[in-house]
Structures are given as C-alpha cells and as structure tokens.
Design a protein around this motif. Structure first.
Motif, PDB file in Angstrom:
ATOM      1  N   LYS A   1     -45.583 -26.628 -19.014  1.00 33.01           N
ATOM      2  CA  LYS A   1     -44.741 -27.777 -18.668  1.00 33.01           C
ATOM      3  C   LYS A   1     -44.990 -28.946 -19.613  1.00 33.01           C
ATOM      4  N   HIS A   2     -46.245 -29.181 -19.951  1.00 32.27           N
ATOM      5  CA  HIS A   2     -46.590 -30.271 -20.871  1.00 32.27           C
ATOM      6  C   HIS A   2     -45.942 -30.040 -22.236  1.00 32.27           C
TER       7      HIS A   2
ATOM      8  N   LYS B   1     -38.704 -31.535 -25.231  1.00 36.88           N
ATOM      9  CA  LYS B   1     -37.453 -32.014 -24.657  1.00 36.88           C
ATOM     10  C   LYS B   1     -37.279 -33.517 -24.827  1.00 36.88           C
ATOM     11  N   TYR B   2     -38.328 -34.277 -24.500  1.00 36.66           N
ATOM     12  CA  TYR B   2     -38.219 -35.743 -24.544  1.00 36.66           C
ATOM     13  C   TYR B   2     -38.806 -36.255 -25.863  1.00 36.66           C
TER      14      TYR B   2
ATOM     15  N   VAL C   1     -46.067 -38.050 -23.631  1.00 38.63           N
ATOM     16  CA  VAL C   1     -46.244 -37.331 -22.369  1.00 38.63           C
ATOM     17  C   VAL C   1     -47.732 -37.022 -22.196  1.00 38.63           C
TER      18      VAL C   1
ATOM     19  N   GLU D   1     -42.035 -30.462 -22.017  1.00 38.25           N
ATOM     20  CA  GLU D   1     -41.595 -31.857 -21.939  1.00 38.25           C
ATOM     21  C   GLU D   1     -41.742 -32.561 -23.283  1.00 38.25           C
ATOM     22  N   CYS D   2     -42.744 -32.202 -24.054  1.00 39.36           N
ATOM     23  CA  CYS D   2     -42.898 -32.778 -25.394  1.00 39.36           C
ATOM     24  C   CYS D   2     -41.717 -32.399 -26.276  1.00 39.36           C
TER      25      CYS D   2
END
Length: 415
Positions: free
Chosen positions: A387-388, A394-395, A400, A391-392
């Motif tokens: 997940k970490h 994606k955003y 993050v 998210e890196c």
C-alpha cells in the motif's frame, strides 16, 4: 334492509309470495299468513299475528325487529352462540399496548483531547502492525518445531547447547523440501563468538542433528541478562539463505548444572522493532525521494542493552553505487532519530519494476555489523508495504509516511 335509529341497528324484513300448503304445521285456529317476520329475540316483544279475515288487498306492514350489528354478522356467518368479534391485535401478538417503557437515555460521548502529531504517528504505527499481521501469509502457517537441550556449567563457564531435531518444517524449495540448519545467537551481543551454527542437512523437513554447540566464557552474571536465539534457516546456493523460523529462551530460567530439554514451536516474526519511512516521487525531477525518519523499539544487540543503529537502503535491481545509501550511526539507542533523505533518479514508468530494500544494522567497530531487521517495499510486497509503494506511485509530488515492522527481510546471505 334499512338503517334506523343510528348505525347500531338494522331493520330486517322478509316476505313470502307463495302461501304455505294446507298441511302446514301452524297452530289450529289460525290460518296461514302471507307475510312472515323474523322471530325477535326472547327479550323483544312479538308482533301480533294478522287476522285471517283481514282483507287480502292491503296487508299491514310487519313490525320492525331491532338487532345489533354484532348479532347481524353472527347470524349470517355462522349460526350458533354469538361470539365476540376478535380484534386485529389478537392476530399480531408482537404488537403490544402503548405507551411502553421509554428506552434509557443515551450517554453523551466523552470528548477526547486533541492528539499530538506523535500520538497520531503511534496510532498509525499500531494500526499498521495489526493490518500487516492480518495480511501476512506466515502468521497462520505452521512452521514446525525445534527440540534442543541447554546445560550451564558454571565451574567451566560454559553453556552447552544440544540441537536434537526439528519436525514438520515449512517447505522452502521447489521440491517441497528444505536444506535446514540452526544458527545460535546470544543476545544482547555483537561478537562473532556469539554466533554458532549446526551442519546443513539436505532435502528434509524433519532433520535430526544431535549436535552440541558450546559457548565459552559464560558467567553466572551473563545467565541473568542473556537470551539465546535459535534460528532455523534453509541453505540456498543460488541465492541468499532463507529464514524459516526462530525461538528465544531467557537463560535466567536455567539452573546451574541442570540439563533442560525444550520442544518449542517456531515463530516467523520476532520483535525487531519498527521504522518510519517516507516516500515521494517528484515528476519534475524524475526522482524518488526516500526519507528515513526514525526507528522505535529496536532489538538490543550490545552487551550494554543498547544498539548503535544505522540504516541501509538499496533500490533493486542494483544500479551500482547510485542505488546504495546508508544513514549516519546513532550511538547507544533503541529509538534513533535520523531524519535523512536520499534521492534516486529513476523514470516513473520504471519505478513499478523496482524494489526498495531497507535494513537496520548495529554498528560494531573492528568486527562485522549485526543485522537487526529489514523491510522491502515494492510491487511484490504485501499489506502495508504494498500500500505504501502504491500510494507513492499514485500520488506524485506527495510525501507518504508509513510505519513498518522490521522482519528477517534483508538479512545477509553469509552466516
């Protein structure tokens, strides 16, 4: 049928157009009547019978008979004794009469004080640990058992460790077997003399060693503070050795001169500590910024009950010297603060194929450094680690931060 004197009564009139036959069972002395009225209830007065000599042209109207609405329905539906009409609520016993007892008043929620940034980090850290534990495929896997004996010889300052056998080990190779050996480590302590290992047995999940390893120079004071870690690993010639499971025994429970036998289940994840990592991908510079913020509750590796930790990070596949970094060393602490950032120049489309290896070490002057624990972030990771990384990617442009539990990942291949 007519309604008279309100809705509670009805008038009933019945007529017969044809006269009854001569052999009718009417009482003698009275002829048949051309009109017949419904007999009134016993409590009502009866109407007089018409005279036979009355003119047939205009018979007198019968006297009205008054009956209640309930009697009317009872007569037409079922002859017999008049029963009370059931209420609708009788067919639905779950309904009850009102008003009912009011529910107890709700308690007002107690206002919680505002959390500080550190408290929020700690809450997120604990939540991450629980989610990682739930996502891990190793927590519910049976790893096997290890049988061994310990004997402390105080006269010669020796600790005898006899490794008998293991049973039901987890298969680590493609053939469904493993090449297991046992590695011993006295904690806290960083010296190579604290590390012993058995021979490797090939292609078995139930190895029998019956091998005795001896620690020399162990005093009674050491027995009160030391913990023996027994780690079962799988030898892999093509890559680094794989961790199967481990057990730990506090030596203070071992009496002098007494040989104590243990049969313990292997555990996958031992308490190694946690690390707070930040990731941020900057599109303008096409680079990944990795932040090593701090660690918490690291395992003590030195005899003073502390460690001298530092962190290594490697972006795989290996890109040479540009892919390897390490932080500064923090002396005598189990909760080091680093707050250091490292930059990897890598295109965004290639980042999905990369794996970031993070490992925490205890620095030892003049000897090999001790591995404390590690974590891998990438597309092949699981749980919070995946997940970490996701998210890196994606955003972009957003930092993050996540807490990660240190595991055996990143351990050196040489033992």
């Amino acid at each position: 049928m007519k309604t008279a004197n309100g809705p509670s009564c009805v008038l009933v009139q019945m007529s017969v157009s044809k006269a009854p036959p001569s052999h009718s069972h009417f009482p003698s002395g009275g002829g048949p009547s051309s009109h017949l009225t419904l007999p009134p209830p016993s409590s009502s007065s009866t109407s007089p019978s018409p005279s036979s000599a009355s003119p047939p042209s205009a018979p007198p109207p019968p006297s009205p008979v008054k009956i209640s609405m309930q009697e009317h329905f009872a007569i037409n539906v079922c002859p017999g004794p008049i029963l009370p009409i059931p209420n609708l609520s009788d067919f639905f016993p779950r309904y009850h009469a009102f008003p009912t007892t009011p529910p107890p008043p709700r308690e007002k929620p107690v206002a919680r004080p505002r959390e500080t940034d550190r408290e929020r980090d700690e809450d997120r850290q604990m939540d991450g640990e629980e989610r990682e534990g739930m996502d891990s495929d190793d927590d519910d896997t049976y790893l096997g058992t290890l049988e061994f004996s310990l004997l402390f010889d105080q006269e010669n300052n020796c600790l005898h460790c006899t490794i008998h056998k293991a049973k039901g080990l987890k298969a680590m190779d493609s053939n469904g077997l493993a090449d297991p050996y046992v590695k011993l480590h006295l904690l806290p302590g960083a010296s190579k003399a604290n590390k012993l290992r058995t021979k490797t047995l090939k292609n078995t999940l139930n190895p029998v060693w019956n091998e005795t390893l001896i620690y020399h120079g162990i005093t009674a004071a050491d027995m009160t503070t030391k913990t023996l870690r027994l780690c079962v690993c799988d030898m892999d010639r093509l890559g680094r050795n794989e961790f199967i499971g481990e057990v730990r025994v506090a030596l203070k429970k071992l009496k002098e001169g007494e040989s104590k036998r243990y049969n313990m289940g292997l555990e996958r994840i031992a308490q190694r500590g946690r690390i707070l990592v930040s990731l941020c991908y900057i599109m303008e510079k096409t680079c990944l910024v990795v932040g090593i913020i701090r660690c918490a509750h690291l395992a003590a590796m030195d005899s003073n009950g502390y460690s001298d930790p530092f962190v290594k990070i490697v972006l795989q596949p290996d890109m040479g010297k540009k892919s390897k970094y390490k932080t500064s060393v923090k002396k005598k602490t189990l909760n080091p603060e680093f707050n250091e950032e490292f930059i990897y120049e890598v295109p965004h489309d290639q980042l999905a194929k990369k794996t970031l290896e993070i490992s925490v070490w205890d620095y030892d002057l003049g000897m090999s450094n001790d591995f404390i624990g590690g974590v891998e972030l990438g597309i092949n990771a699981k749980g919070e680690r995946l997940k970490h990384w996701f998210e890196c990617l994606k955003y972009k442009g957003k930092k993050v931060e996540y807490w990660h539990t240190l595991t055996q990942q990143g351990a050196p291949s040489s033992d």
